[in-house]
Write a protein that holds these residues in place. Structure first.
Motif, short mmCIF file in Angstrom:
data_model
loop_
_atom_site.label_atom_id
_atom_site.label_comp_id
_atom_site.label_asym_id
_atom_site.label_seq_id
_atom_site.Cartn_x
_atom_site.Cartn_y
_atom_site.Cartn_z
N UNK A 255 0.84 -1.19 0.00
CA UNK A 255 0.00 0.00 0.00
C UNK A 255 0.88 1.25 0.00
N UNK A 256 0.58 2.17 -0.90
CA UNK A 256 1.29 3.45 -0.99
C UNK A 256 0.28 4.57 -0.84
N UNK A 257 0.60 5.52 0.03
CA UNK A 257 -0.25 6.69 0.22
C UNK A 257 0.49 7.90 -0.34
N UNK A 258 -0.02 8.41 -1.45
CA UNK A 258 0.55 9.60 -2.06
C UNK A 258 -0.18 10.81 -1.50
N UNK A 259 0.59 11.79 -1.03
CA UNK A 259 0.02 13.02 -0.51
C UNK A 259 0.48 14.15 -1.42
N UNK A 260 -0.47 14.83 -2.03
CA UNK A 260 -0.20 15.94 -2.94
C UNK A 260 -0.59 17.21 -2.19
N UNK A 261 0.36 18.14 -1.99
CA UNK A 261 0.07 19.34 -1.25
C UNK A 261 0.44 20.60 -2.03
N UNK A 262 -0.34 21.63 -1.79
CA UNK A 262 -0.07 22.96 -2.35
C UNK A 262 -0.54 23.96 -1.30
N UNK A 263 0.43 24.60 -0.66
CA UNK A 263 0.07 25.50 0.43
C UNK A 263 -0.61 24.72 1.53
N UNK A 264 -1.81 25.16 1.91
CA UNK A 264 -2.58 24.49 2.97
C UNK A 264 -3.52 23.42 2.43
N UNK A 265 -3.63 23.28 1.11
CA UNK A 265 -4.54 22.32 0.50
C UNK A 265 -3.80 21.02 0.25
N UNK A 266 -4.48 19.89 0.40
CA UNK A 266 -3.85 18.60 0.11
C UNK A 266 -4.89 17.58 -0.34
N UNK A 267 -4.41 16.61 -1.08
CA UNK A 267 -5.22 15.49 -1.53
C UNK A 267 -4.43 14.22 -1.28
N UNK A 268 -5.12 13.15 -0.90
CA UNK A 268 -4.48 11.87 -0.63
C UNK A 268 -4.98 10.84 -1.63
N UNK A 269 -4.04 10.03 -2.14
CA UNK A 269 -4.37 8.95 -3.06
C UNK A 269 -3.76 7.69 -2.48
N UNK A 270 -4.57 6.66 -2.24
CA UNK A 270 -4.08 5.40 -1.71
C UNK A 270 -4.12 4.37 -2.82
N UNK A 271 -2.96 3.73 -3.09
CA UNK A 271 -2.83 2.76 -4.17
C UNK A 271 -2.19 1.48 -3.67
N UNK A 272 -2.49 0.39 -4.34
CA UNK A 272 -1.80 -0.87 -4.08
C UNK A 272 -0.81 -1.10 -5.22
N UNK A 273 0.44 -1.36 -4.87
CA UNK A 273 1.49 -1.56 -5.86
C UNK A 273 1.91 -3.03 -5.82
N UNK A 274 1.96 -3.64 -7.01
CA UNK A 274 2.42 -5.02 -7.14
C UNK A 274 3.84 -5.04 -7.67
N UNK A 275 4.33 -6.23 -7.97
CA UNK A 275 5.66 -6.36 -8.55
C UNK A 275 5.54 -6.07 -10.03
N UNK A 276 6.33 -5.10 -10.51
CA UNK A 276 6.26 -4.68 -11.90
C UNK A 276 7.39 -5.22 -12.75
N UNK A 277 7.08 -5.49 -13.97
CA UNK A 277 8.11 -5.83 -14.98
C UNK A 277 8.05 -4.71 -16.00
N UNK A 278 9.07 -3.86 -15.95
CA UNK A 278 9.09 -2.66 -16.80
C UNK A 278 9.51 -3.06 -18.20
N UNK A 279 8.56 -2.86 -19.13
CA UNK A 279 8.82 -3.17 -20.54
C UNK A 279 9.12 -1.94 -21.36
N UNK A 280 9.51 -0.87 -20.71
CA UNK A 280 9.81 0.38 -21.43
C UNK A 280 8.55 1.20 -21.62
N UNK A 281 7.79 0.91 -22.64
CA UNK A 281 6.57 1.69 -22.89
C UNK A 281 5.36 1.11 -22.18
N UNK A 282 5.54 -0.04 -21.50
CA UNK A 282 4.44 -0.64 -20.74
C UNK A 282 5.00 -1.32 -19.50
N UNK A 283 4.09 -1.65 -18.60
CA UNK A 283 4.48 -2.29 -17.34
C UNK A 283 3.54 -3.44 -17.07
N UNK A 284 4.11 -4.63 -16.92
CA UNK A 284 3.31 -5.79 -16.55
C UNK A 284 3.39 -5.93 -15.04
#
Length: 126
Positions: A95-124
């Motif tokens: 689980x990754x929690x991305x916090x995007x902030x600008x001044x006093x404002x913020x937004x949170x995005x929670x994502x699940x990250x798996x094991x990636x195989x980077x194919x350059x222009x794509x990701x498996x």
């Protein structure tokens, strides 16, 4: 006794109104989304693959992004409101929690990250 209660109620109402009026107001208003860069074989988010964190803003101030509390980047400020893009490459699955902030404002995005195989222009993601 009734007069004392009415006076106390009135004083509490006035104090509450003053607190509401004195509450800080956010000057920036951002909306966020995570966009998969490259698309292709992706079925989620994967380690070692790079994604764009895109924040649209009505403010000219820079935007900062953290991943699980670790700073990953910032956009530059601009003379006019714009779309801000910051690159994100998750290093660990889970689980990754991305916090995007600008001044006093913020937004949170929670994502699940798996094991990636980077194919350059794509990701498996497995």
């Amino acid at each position: 006794m009734s007069k004392l209660r009415n006076t106390a109620s009135f004083a509490i109402a006035i104090a509450a109104t003053g607190l509401a009026l004195a509450a800080p107001q956010a000057s920036a208003e951002i909306g966020t989304s995570v966009i998969i860069a490259g698309g292709g074989l992706s079925n989620g988010y994967g380690t070692g693959c790079t994604y764009n964190v895109v924040a649209n803003s009505n403010s000219t101030a820079r935007i900062d992004v953290t991943d699980n509390g670790v700073w990953i980047g910032a956009s530059e400020g601009s003379p006019s409101p714009k779309t801000h893009t910051i690159k994100w490459t998750p290093a660990t699955p889970g689980t990754h929690t991305l916090l995007v902030t600008q001044g006093q404002d913020s937004k949170t995005i929670v994502l699940t990250v798996g094991t990636g195989i980077n194919g350059g222009s794509s990701c498996l993601v497995i």
